[in-house]
Enzyme design. Structure first.
Site, PDB file in Angstrom:
ATOM      1  N   ARG A  35       9.168 103.763  23.875  1.00 38.09           N
ATOM      2  CA  ARG A  35       8.597 102.879  22.851  1.00 38.09           C
ATOM      3  C   ARG A  35       7.131 103.229  22.608  1.00 38.09           C
ATOM      4  O   ARG A  35       6.660 103.221  21.465  1.00 38.09           O
ATOM      5  CB  ARG A  35       8.745 101.419  23.284  1.00 38.09           C
ATOM      6  CG  ARG A  35       8.212 100.389  22.318  1.00 38.09           C
ATOM      7  CD  ARG A  35       8.922 100.299  21.007  1.00 38.09           C
ATOM      8  NE  ARG A  35      10.342 100.034  21.114  1.00 38.09           N
ATOM      9  CZ  ARG A  35      11.171  99.970  20.058  1.00 38.09           C
ATOM     10  NH1 ARG A  35      10.690 100.149  18.837  1.00 38.09           N
ATOM     11  NH2 ARG A  35      12.454  99.746  20.226  1.00 38.09           N
ATOM     12  N   HIS A  38       7.082 106.433  20.684  1.00 37.64           N
ATOM     13  CA  HIS A  38       7.479 106.121  19.316  1.00 37.64           C
ATOM     14  C   HIS A  38       6.305 105.521  18.532  1.00 37.64           C
ATOM     15  O   HIS A  38       6.090 105.850  17.357  1.00 37.64           O
ATOM     16  CB  HIS A  38       8.651 105.133  19.336  1.00 37.64           C
ATOM     17  CG  HIS A  38       9.088 104.660  18.000  1.00 37.64           C
ATOM     18  ND1 HIS A  38       8.730 103.426  17.497  1.00 37.64           N
ATOM     19  CD2 HIS A  38       9.846 105.246  17.046  1.00 37.64           C
ATOM     20  CE1 HIS A  38       9.255 103.270  16.288  1.00 37.64           C
ATOM     21  NE2 HIS A  38       9.935 104.350  15.993  1.00 37.64           N
TER      22      HIS A  38
END
Length: 200
Positions: A35, A38
């Site tokens: 995450r 990302h």
């Protein structure tokens, strides 16, 4: 937390996994690493984060149970769109306490939040090292008992040092080694605990 995953996010995660090998990480740790990559488009976070799977799992369970989420700045709160947070840095009380006690507003806000939330909260610091130092002081005095500390402040003055101080404690925690961090990165870590693996 159940949510609809956009096809762009799905594609992004497939690209991340083609660029960075995260298969050796435990599930929560992998969620956090991916995450953050990302969010930043920076695979080097893979080797900068200091991960504790048991602490991350405890944090995820606390969030699932509705534990308070305390954040140091409004930008971090804005990045966690699906979960309410406590952010007192912009309040008059934080301003007045900072002036009276010689604290930064971020540290004052942490002190005020410690008086308002009980044990078992998630504490996320993405901006101010002084907030993390104050959190550690209060925890050392027994004034707060977090379920998880997401310690990812950014900057050249005190950021790396505050995270090293966090790692020197026994608090359940997530941090990184370098001076980088930020509200978006801390929000990404919290979101990882809320959302899990978007490809699962």
């Amino acid at each position: 937390m159940t949510r609809t995953v956009h096809p762009i996010e799905t594609q992004s995660y497939r690209i991340i996994r083609s660029v960075v090998d995260t298969t050796d990480l435990a599930p929560r740790s992998r969620d956090v690493v991916e995450r953050i990559i990302h969010t930043t488009a920076d695979p080097s976070w893979r080797d900068d984060l200091v991960l504790d799977e048991a602490a991350l799992d405890a944090g995820a369970r606390a969030l699932a149970d509705g534990a308070p989420l305390v954040v140091d700045v409004a930008m971090l709160a804005a990045g966690v769109t699906t979960y309410p947070s406590v952010c007192l840095v912009g309040t008059a009380e934080a301003r007045d306490l900072a002036a009276a006690a010689g604290l930064t507003r971020s540290a004052a806000a942490v002190r005020l939040a410690a008086e308002r939330v009980g044990p078992g909260a998630i504490w996320a610091v993405g901006n101010a090292p002084t907030a993390l130092f104050e959190l550690l002081r209060l925890a050392g005095d027994g004034a707060l008992r977090p379920a998880l500390v997401v310690g990812l402040p950014v900057g050249y003055v005190g950021a790396a040092e505050s995270k090293a101080a966090l790692r020197a404690t026994t608090l359940p925690q997530l941090s990184n080694v370098t001076a980088r961090g930020g509200s978006a990165v801390a929000a990404a870590a919290v979101n990882a605990l809320l959302y899990g693996d978007p490809l699962s």
